[in-house]
Design an enzyme around this catalytic site. Structure first.
Site, short mmCIF file in Angstrom:
data_model
loop_
_atom_site.label_atom_id
_atom_site.label_comp_id
_atom_site.label_asym_id
_atom_site.label_seq_id
_atom_site.Cartn_x
_atom_site.Cartn_y
_atom_site.Cartn_z
CE LYS A 1 -2.89 0.64 3.62
NZ LYS A 1 -2.70 1.93 4.33
CB SER A 2 3.79 2.32 2.01
OG SER A 2 3.21 2.24 3.27
NE ARG B 1 6.24 6.46 0.85
CZ ARG B 1 5.35 6.27 1.84
NH1 ARG B 1 4.21 5.64 1.61
NH2 ARG B 1 5.58 6.74 3.06
CD GLN C 1 0.45 8.25 7.31
OE1 GLN C 1 -0.13 9.09 8.00
NE2 GLN C 1 -0.14 7.13 6.92
CG ASP D 1 0.51 0.14 9.41
OD1 ASP D 1 0.14 1.01 10.24
OD2 ASP D 1 0.83 0.42 8.24
NE ARG E 1 -5.18 0.11 13.12
CZ ARG E 1 -4.50 0.20 11.98
NH1 ARG E 1 -3.18 0.25 12.00
NH2 ARG E 1 -5.14 0.25 10.83
NE ARG F 1 -2.66 -1.98 8.40
CZ ARG F 1 -2.39 -2.42 7.17
NH1 ARG F 1 -2.51 -3.68 6.87
NH2 ARG F 1 -1.98 -1.57 6.24
C1 S3P Z 1 2.52 4.81 6.26
C2 S3P Z 1 3.08 5.16 7.47
C3 S3P Z 1 2.53 4.74 8.77
C4 S3P Z 1 1.51 3.62 8.63
C5 S3P Z 1 0.58 3.81 7.47
C6 S3P Z 1 1.34 3.94 6.17
C7 S3P Z 1 3.14 5.32 5.03
O1 S3P Z 1 1.93 5.85 9.39
O2 S3P Z 1 0.78 3.47 9.82
O3 S3P Z 1 -0.32 2.72 7.37
O4 S3P Z 1 2.82 4.81 3.94
O5 S3P Z 1 3.98 6.23 5.12
P1 S3P Z 1 2.81 6.84 10.31
O6 S3P Z 1 4.05 7.09 9.56
O7 S3P Z 1 2.03 8.10 10.51
O8 S3P Z 1 3.05 6.08 11.59
#
Ligand code: S3P
Length: 435
Positions: A21-22, A26, A168, A314, A345, A386
């Site tokens: 997903k990340s 991007r 993030q 996560d 969570r 999740r």
């Molecule tokens: C993510 C960073 C994480 C994670 C999220 C995806 C990302 O959040 O929990 O599911 O893709 O950069 P944080 O960086 O705010 O902890």
């Protein structure tokens, strides 16, 4: 929609899970502001990433989808985005909102970012503060969405020490830094996932990285590239845990991303006595991948190393399930960030585990879980993907049927979850119904 899950015999299998997903988020964002065509394979067609794709299309980017997990993103360059004519709805996705805020900070137009009930309750001051210092003007509802971002084409680079470890927030600042004059440096209190840094490098941006400092010099143009998205370790974690809990199973999950900034979940499970091995390690583009072999294991309770929290951020819901069946007690500390994810969570897991007969003591930033056996019962997901999937895995070894309420959110990150778990022997039926 809800799940009805019967206890099951998990069996040997060879499976794959959807793309990361990340990295998929991007790929769209960087591909959209790069010069040239970015080809993406293995894209996660889950609702979160589709929301990001929709938002960039609304800003004029041509994104073709030759196959369900393939994209051709026709990048418009750093300054090629167009003002959207209405608010951009990012659904449930915190990643979409925070990273896009970074991109929008440097535009010469204004845009509004909004989302669903969960997303509009999540903290955004953590990006508003640094992006405002760079020169953007961001309106919010007391630090929460909707965000009204009035971009500034004359951003200035900053040095910024992150108050919370967050990939993030780091990424939002670095993306704004692409547009800013001078150097932008982010200082991390703990290592977080580095997919942004890797993809920026692959697109020709020089990223300086040492001793927790990450710096880029703007303005920095991006060059389109090919992106191969590995399978998502955060999704694989559910299959891994189902395999570990099984009576007797040997499961291979192919082509999973094992970037060391993501593998805290494996380290924690190994410390609990799990049999997990990485086979056929290789690189997929700029990311390390491996096939993950998992064999049923007797887990034992541990004190989880707080130094691993940002590397497993996560996976705590599923780790709570591991703790609930481990012999003895498992102590989690330093996980306060879990309270501001798609749901709180810590409370969501604690309440469902208690419903299934597990003793859980909750604190502000942690939990103490006493290992036991799951009874059947009906648990809430709190609309959090999740949480829903964690309880579905727990249910495979429960003493009776388990109902998980409100599971539509699973589509945000793991389309095909029920079928994938079905391939390893789980019995999960998705029913229309109240919640
Ligand atoms: C993510 C960073 C994480 C994670 C999220 C995806 C990302 O959040 O929990 O599911 O893709 O950069 P944080 O960086 O705010 O902890």
């Amino acid at each position: 929609m809800r799940y009805l899950i019967q206890p099951a015999v998990i069996r040997d299998a060879d499976v794959t899970v959807p793309g990361d997903k990340s990295i998929s988020h991007r790929a769209i964002m960087l591909g959209s502001i790069a010069e040239g065509v970015t080809e993406v394979r293995g894209f996660l067609a889950g609702e979160d990433c589709l929301a990001t794709m929709g938002a960039f299309r609304r800003m004029g980017i041509d994104i073709e989808r030759p196959g369900p997990t393939e994209l051709m993103i026709h990048g418009a360059g750093l300054h090629g985005l167009q003002a959207p004519d209405t608010a951009l709805d990012l659904g449930n996705s915190g990643t979409a909102m925070r990273l896009m805020a970074g991109v929008l900070a440097g535009q010469s137009f204004a845009a509004t970012l909004t989302g669903d009930a969960s997303l509009t309750g999540r903290p955004m001051q953590r990006i508003i503060t640094p992006l405002s210092r760079m020169g953007a003007d961001i309106g919010s509802r007391d630090g929460k969405p909707p965000l009204e971002i009035r971009g500034n084409p004359n951003l200035e680079g900053i040095d910024y020490a992150l108050p919370v470890a967050s990939a993030q927030v780091k990424s939002a600042i670095l993306l704004a830094g692409l547009y800013a004059r001078g150097t932008t440096t982010v200082i991390e209190p703990a290592v977080t996932r580095d997919h942004t840094e890797r993809m920026l490098r692959a697109m020709g941006v020089a990223v300086d990285q040492r001793d927790g400092h990450i710096g880029i010099r703007g303005p920095a143009a991006l060059r389109a590239c090919r992106v191969e998205v590995p399978a998502d370790l955060s999704s694989a974690a559910f299959v891994i845990l189902a395999g570990l809990l099984a009576e007797r199973a040997d499961i291979l999950i192919r082509g999973v991303g094992v970037n060391p900034t993501r593998t805290g979940v494996l380290d924690i499970l190994l410390a609990m006595g799990a049999s997990i091995s990485l086979e056929n390690p290789r690189n997929m583009g700029d990311e390390p991948v491996a096939d993950i072999r998992v064999r049923s294991s007797r887990l034992r309770g541990i004190d989880v190393d707080p130094g691993l929290v940002s590397l497993a951020i996560d996976e705590f819901p599923v780790l709570f399930v591991a703790a609930a069946v481990a012999e003895g007690r498992t102590r989690f500390t330093g996980i306060g960030e879990l309270r501001v994810k798609e749901s709180d969570r810590i409370t969501a897991m604690a309440s469902g585990l208690r419903t299934l007969g597990i003793r859980v003591e909750e604190s502000d930033d942690g939990a103490l879980i006493h290992g036991g056996r799951f009874a059947g019962g009906e648990v809430e997901s709190f609309g959090d993907h999740r949480i829903a999937m964690s309880f579905a895995v727990a249910a495979t070894v429960a003493d009776g049927p388990v109902v998980v309420r409100d599971v539509t959110s699973v589509e945000t990150s793991f389309p095909g979850f029920e079928a994938c778990l079905g391939r390893i022997g789980a019995d999960i039926v998705c029913r229309q119904g109240e919640a």
